[in-house]
Design an enzyme around this catalytic site. Structure first.
Site, PDB file in Angstrom:
ATOM      1  N   TYR A   1       0.022   9.901   6.729  1.00 51.69           N
ATOM      2  CA  TYR A   1       1.258   9.629   6.000  1.00 51.69           C
ATOM      3  C   TYR A   1       1.809  10.833   5.228  1.00 51.69           C
ATOM      4  O   TYR A   1       2.844  10.717   4.568  1.00 51.69           O
ATOM      5  CB  TYR A   1       1.038   8.446   5.043  1.00 51.69           C
TER       6      TYR A   1
ATOM      7  N   ASP B   1      13.091 -13.535   9.570  1.00 53.61           N
ATOM      8  CA  ASP B   1      14.056 -14.592   9.263  1.00 53.61           C
ATOM      9  C   ASP B   1      14.953 -14.199   8.090  1.00 53.61           C
ATOM     10  O   ASP B   1      16.155 -14.503   8.093  1.00 53.61           O
ATOM     11  CB  ASP B   1      13.325 -15.901   8.928  1.00 53.61           C
TER      12      ASP B   1
ATOM     13  N   ARG C   1      -0.171   4.734  17.793  1.00 51.59           N
ATOM     14  CA  ARG C   1      -1.366   4.284  17.074  1.00 51.59           C
ATOM     15  C   ARG C   1      -1.958   3.017  17.750  1.00 51.59           C
ATOM     16  O   ARG C   1      -1.767   2.822  18.938  1.00 51.59           O
ATOM     17  CB  ARG C   1      -1.002   4.071  15.604  1.00 51.59           C
TER      18      ARG C   1
ATOM     19  N   GLU D   1      14.811  -0.261   9.681  1.00 48.11           N
ATOM     20  CA  GLU D   1      13.354  -0.267   9.564  1.00 48.11           C
ATOM     21  C   GLU D   1      12.855   1.178   9.660  1.00 48.11           C
ATOM     22  O   GLU D   1      13.269   1.902  10.565  1.00 48.11           O
ATOM     23  CB  GLU D   1      12.806  -1.100  10.730  1.00 48.11           C
TER      24      GLU D   1
ATOM     25  N   HIS E   1       4.083  -6.026  11.311  1.00 51.76           N
ATOM     26  CA  HIS E   1       3.419  -6.485  12.531  1.00 51.76           C
ATOM     27  C   HIS E   1       2.994  -7.950  12.469  1.00 51.76           C
ATOM     28  O   HIS E   1       2.389  -8.456  13.413  1.00 51.76           O
ATOM     29  CB  HIS E   1       2.184  -5.607  12.788  1.00 51.76           C
TER      30      HIS E   1
ATOM     31  N   ASN F   1       0.799  -1.235   0.000  1.00 48.74           N
ATOM     32  CA  ASN F   1       0.000   0.000   0.000  1.00 48.74           C
ATOM     33  C   ASN F   1       0.827   1.278   0.000  1.00 48.74           C
ATOM     34  O   ASN F   1       0.260   2.368  -0.135  1.00 48.74           O
ATOM     35  CB  ASN F   1      -1.012   0.011   1.176  1.00 48.74           C
TER      36      ASN F   1
END
Ligand code: CA2
Length: 144
Positions: free
Chosen positions: A22, A86, A106, A97, A79, A10
């Site tokens: 965003y 892995d 949130r 990240e 999530h 998305n």
């Protein structure tokens, strides 16, 4: 220096919906900003987006031995995905990240990150600038 920038599900819709969360910048704006920064710094960037978890796993594996770092916003797979955790553990490519929004402020389900357990750094809530900060972190990372 070669960095892979990965965006998950998305994130191709950036700027199209939910600007309150965003921001107004589009995915194309994000890539243009990152490529401009990379050109100034002499960094080679490979930017990719997919809505598919397995494709992200394939791309993380592809980075092994070929890239000096990965900046990844795994979207909602953050999530849920032990497969991404892995993959990052397996390839031993330093991975940052990035989350555009402040996931800690949130819903509770956004406060768990599996992939984050294998990342060298996490940036949350700094908007699109967070991706630049991710690249900067990798520029300073020992060995790079
Ligand atoms: O804050 C972030 O960057 C997130 O990784 C974005 C994910 C969300 O599932 C994570 O919890 C936090 C969602 C990306 C969806 O992106 C959209 C962008 C514009 C319009 C709609 C969705």
């Amino acid at each position: 220096m070669k960095i892979m920038v990965l965006n998950g599900p998305n994130l191709n819709l950036l700027g199209v919906r939910e600007p309150g969360i965003y921001g107004a910048g589009s995915y194309a704006d994000l890539i243009a900003m990152l490529q401009q920064y990379a050109a100034e710094q002499g960094i080679e960037l490979d930017c990719r987006q997919t809505n598919h978890e397995g494709v992200l796993v394939d791309w993380i594996q592809e980075a092994m031995g070929k890239f000096d770092g990965i900046v990844i916003n795994p979207g909602a797979y953050t999530h849920t995905s032990i497969a991404l955790l892995d993959a990052v553990k397996a390839v031993r490519v330093p991975t940052v990240e990035v989350h555009i929004s402040d996931v800690d402020a949130r819903e509770s389900f956004r406060q768990i990150s599996y992939i984050g357990m294998a990342c060298v750094h996490t940036i949350k809530g700094h908007g699109l600038q967070g991706y630049v900060e991710g690249i900067q972190f990798l520029q300073k990372y020992p060995g790079n």
